[in-house]
Structures are given as C-alpha cells and as structure tokens.
Design a protein around this motif. Structure first.
Motif, mmCIF file in Angstrom:
data_model
loop_
_atom_site.group_PDB
_atom_site.id
_atom_site.type_symbol
_atom_site.label_atom_id
_atom_site.label_comp_id
_atom_site.label_asym_id
_atom_site.label_seq_id
_atom_site.Cartn_x
_atom_site.Cartn_y
_atom_site.Cartn_z
ATOM 1 N N VAL A 58 -8.228 -10.715 2.590
ATOM 2 C CA VAL A 58 -9.188 -9.889 3.322
ATOM 3 C C VAL A 58 -9.417 -8.586 2.562
ATOM 4 O O VAL A 58 -8.668 -8.254 1.645
ATOM 5 N N HIS A 59 -10.455 -7.863 2.955
ATOM 6 C CA HIS A 59 -10.759 -6.596 2.298
ATOM 7 C C HIS A 59 -9.601 -5.620 2.451
ATOM 8 O O HIS A 59 -9.167 -4.978 1.493
ATOM 9 N N GLY A 60 -9.097 -5.517 3.676
ATOM 10 C CA GLY A 60 -8.041 -4.556 3.961
ATOM 11 C C GLY A 60 -8.576 -3.316 4.646
ATOM 12 O O GLY A 60 -9.758 -2.981 4.526
ATOM 13 N N SER A 61 -7.714 -2.657 5.388
ATOM 14 C CA SER A 61 -8.100 -1.450 6.115
ATOM 15 C C SER A 61 -6.837 -0.686 6.486
ATOM 16 O O SER A 61 -5.756 -1.275 6.642
ATOM 17 N N PHE A 62 -6.975 0.630 6.618
ATOM 18 C CA PHE A 62 -5.867 1.445 7.099
ATOM 19 C C PHE A 62 -5.806 1.467 8.629
ATOM 20 O O PHE A 62 -4.894 2.055 9.210
ATOM 21 N N ILE A 106 -5.452 -1.435 14.256
ATOM 22 C CA ILE A 106 -5.937 -2.591 15.012
ATOM 23 C C ILE A 106 -6.435 -3.686 14.067
ATOM 24 O O ILE A 106 -6.243 -4.879 14.316
ATOM 25 N N TYR A 107 -7.059 -3.292 12.961
ATOM 26 C CA TYR A 107 -7.483 -4.269 11.949
ATOM 27 C C TYR A 107 -6.269 -5.031 11.436
ATOM 28 O O TYR A 107 -6.272 -6.273 11.378
ATOM 29 N N GLN A 108 -5.218 -4.302 11.073
ATOM 30 C CA GLN A 108 -4.020 -4.941 10.533
ATOM 31 C C GLN A 108 -3.349 -5.834 11.572
ATOM 32 O O GLN A 108 -2.882 -6.929 11.248
ATOM 33 N N LEU A 110 0.108 -17.129 2.627
ATOM 34 C CA LEU A 110 0.329 -15.710 2.322
ATOM 35 C C LEU A 110 -0.932 -14.925 2.652
ATOM 36 O O LEU A 110 -2.034 -15.318 2.260
ATOM 37 N N GLY A 111 -0.794 -13.831 3.375
ATOM 38 C CA GLY A 111 -1.909 -12.935 3.623
ATOM 39 C C GLY A 111 -1.898 -11.799 2.618
ATOM 40 O O GLY A 111 -0.831 -11.283 2.274
ATOM 41 N N ALA A 112 -3.083 -11.409 2.121
ATOM 42 C CA ALA A 112 -3.144 -10.364 1.093
ATOM 43 C C ALA A 112 -4.382 -9.502 1.291
ATOM 44 O O ALA A 112 -5.430 -9.982 1.721
ATOM 45 N N TYR A 113 -4.222 -8.210 0.963
ATOM 46 C CA TYR A 113 -5.327 -7.263 1.014
ATOM 47 C C TYR A 113 -5.901 -7.053 -0.389
ATOM 48 O O TYR A 113 -5.149 -7.023 -1.378
ATOM 49 N N LEU A 114 -7.203 -6.894 -0.450
ATOM 50 C CA LEU A 114 -7.835 -6.576 -1.719
ATOM 51 C C LEU A 114 -7.821 -5.069 -1.960
ATOM 52 O O LEU A 114 -7.699 -4.611 -3.099
ATOM 53 N N GLU A 115 -7.944 -4.315 -0.889
ATOM 54 C CA GLU A 115 -7.904 -2.860 -0.968
ATOM 55 C C GLU A 115 -7.000 -2.323 0.147
ATOM 56 O O GLU A 115 -6.498 -3.073 0.968
ATOM 57 N N CYS A 116 -6.807 -1.009 0.163
ATOM 58 C CA CYS A 116 -6.005 -0.351 1.206
ATOM 59 C C CYS A 116 -4.570 -0.868 1.221
ATOM 60 O O CYS A 116 -3.955 -1.041 2.276
#
Length: 232
Positions: free
Chosen positions: A9-13, A16-18, A37-43
C-alpha cells in the motif's frame, strides 16, 4: 515450490489508516494458505525492497517465489515506476528467487461490485465517484471508465474536476441531491478532508443534500477478492 505474497500500500502516518490496513491483512491471511507480508511504499522507515529483503533473510527456508500485489487504485508513478524499481533491486539481491508483479488492484474496474452498494439507494440522487486523481497520462481515464460503469460523475482531490466543480455543474441542471462515494481503500487524511468539505458545503447551502459513502478496503467482499487473487 514455496510462495510469499506481498501486499503493498502507499502508506500513511494516520493511525486509522494503519489500523484498517492491519485489519485487512489479518482477514486476508486467514484465507491464504501461504505467508502474506504487508508493506508500505512510503511513510515507513523501511523501504519496500528493504522490508521484503528483511523477511527473506529472516527465514530458515526462504520462499522461492514472491508475488507482489499493489493495493493501488490508479496506474500512477508508484505502480509504473517505484514498485518495478524495488523489484529490480530484489532480483539483483536474490537471484534464486522469482519475483512476480501482479496487476494493481484497481485495474479494469474490477472493484465496481464493492463500490456500487456504497451509493445511496435514493434513485433521485446523482452519483459522484470521488478519487484522488493523477496527472499521469492514462491514470484518470481508468476512473472515468469505472464511474461510467457505476452511472456516476467523477470528481478528484488532486486534479480537476474537483468535487465543488462537479457539484456546481450538476446544480446548474437543478440537481441538488447527491450520493458521493470515495474511491479510497482506507480512511485517513484525504477521506477525512473530503468528509469535512461536504459538511461545510451542506451547511452553507440548505438546498444541498449529500450522502457520503465510506472507504471500502475492509469490506469483506474486497478482502475475499484480494485473497482469491493471491491464491491463484
């Protein structure tokens, strides 16, 4: 042959998103017969390539096949450039592993069945699909095609037409009742800002009525669809 599925996913700080992403992962893992495995692209402090590399190095018997599913709704720069670049790094670092990049989740309007129930059942309400939008060539036409399948107008957060512009165009045709659905997987900063904007607009215009749907990433049907993709 052993397999690892990576959901990106994009990712977020945003907390609630997380939380919603972790909830989706838990539900997907319950329907998958191999590691996910879950991974963030950013944040995140760890890059996408770094997160996958850490996982592979932590396994006593690493998988020999890794499939990567971008949970993205548009074919923007992340899908077209950033994720393929990360995979190229991984292929160089782990030549014994086969890395497969799957189509991004929103390709070919396959999410329409999860969006349609979000619209108000009021047949008099004009439908609007609200997406982030992209200035990348070829990205927004995917949204337009999806909106057409849903019998909806489009509005974008990052480009035009904006929500206000779409509403004004419809109001010139004496339409004041709307059903808006955010084309976002998870709650967070932008969906929250859209909700606040709609509250402000309806408070300023007593003739304006807007029903707002919710992000759909934790919808059980969406979870099942992701699981089916990964199990294929």
């Amino acid at each position: 042959m052993t397999r690892l599925s990576v959901v990106v996913v994009h990712g977020s700080f945003s907390d609630i998103y997380q939380q919603e992403f972790q909830g989706l992962l838990a539900q997907v893992k319950a329907q998958i017969n191999h590691p996910v495995l879950g991974a963030y692209l950013e944040c995140s402090d760890v890059s996408l390539a770094g997160a996958i590399a850490q996982f592979l190095q932590s396994q006593s018997c690493p998988p020999d096949q890794v499939q990567i599913l971008p949970l993205f709704l548009l074919p923007g720069v992340h899908v077209r450039e950033d994720i393929p670049e990360a995979i190229a790094q991984l292929r160089a670092q782990f030549p014994q592993v086969t890395f497969n990049l799957l189509d991004y989740l929103g390709k070919d309007g396959r999410l329409a069945p999860f969006l349609a129930p979000q619209f108000s059942p009021n047949s008099a309400a004009q439908r609007i699909l609200i997406a982030h939008g992209s200035r990348r060539t070829g990205a927004n036409p995917e949204i337009e095609k999806l909106a057409q399948a849903l019998d909806a107008h489009t509005a974008y957060w990052a480009t035009e037409p904006s929500l206000v512009q779409t509403l004004e165009r419809c109001q010139r045709e004496s339409i004041n009742t709307f059903s808006c659905v955010p084309y976002f997987l998870f709650s967070g900063k932008i969906p929250g800002a859209i909700a606040q904007q709609i509250t402000t607009l309806t408070e300023a215009d007593p003739h304006l009525s807007i029903h707002l749907g919710q992000p759909f990433g934790t919808n059980p049907q969406c979870v099942q669809a992701i699981a089916q993709i990964l199990n294929t």
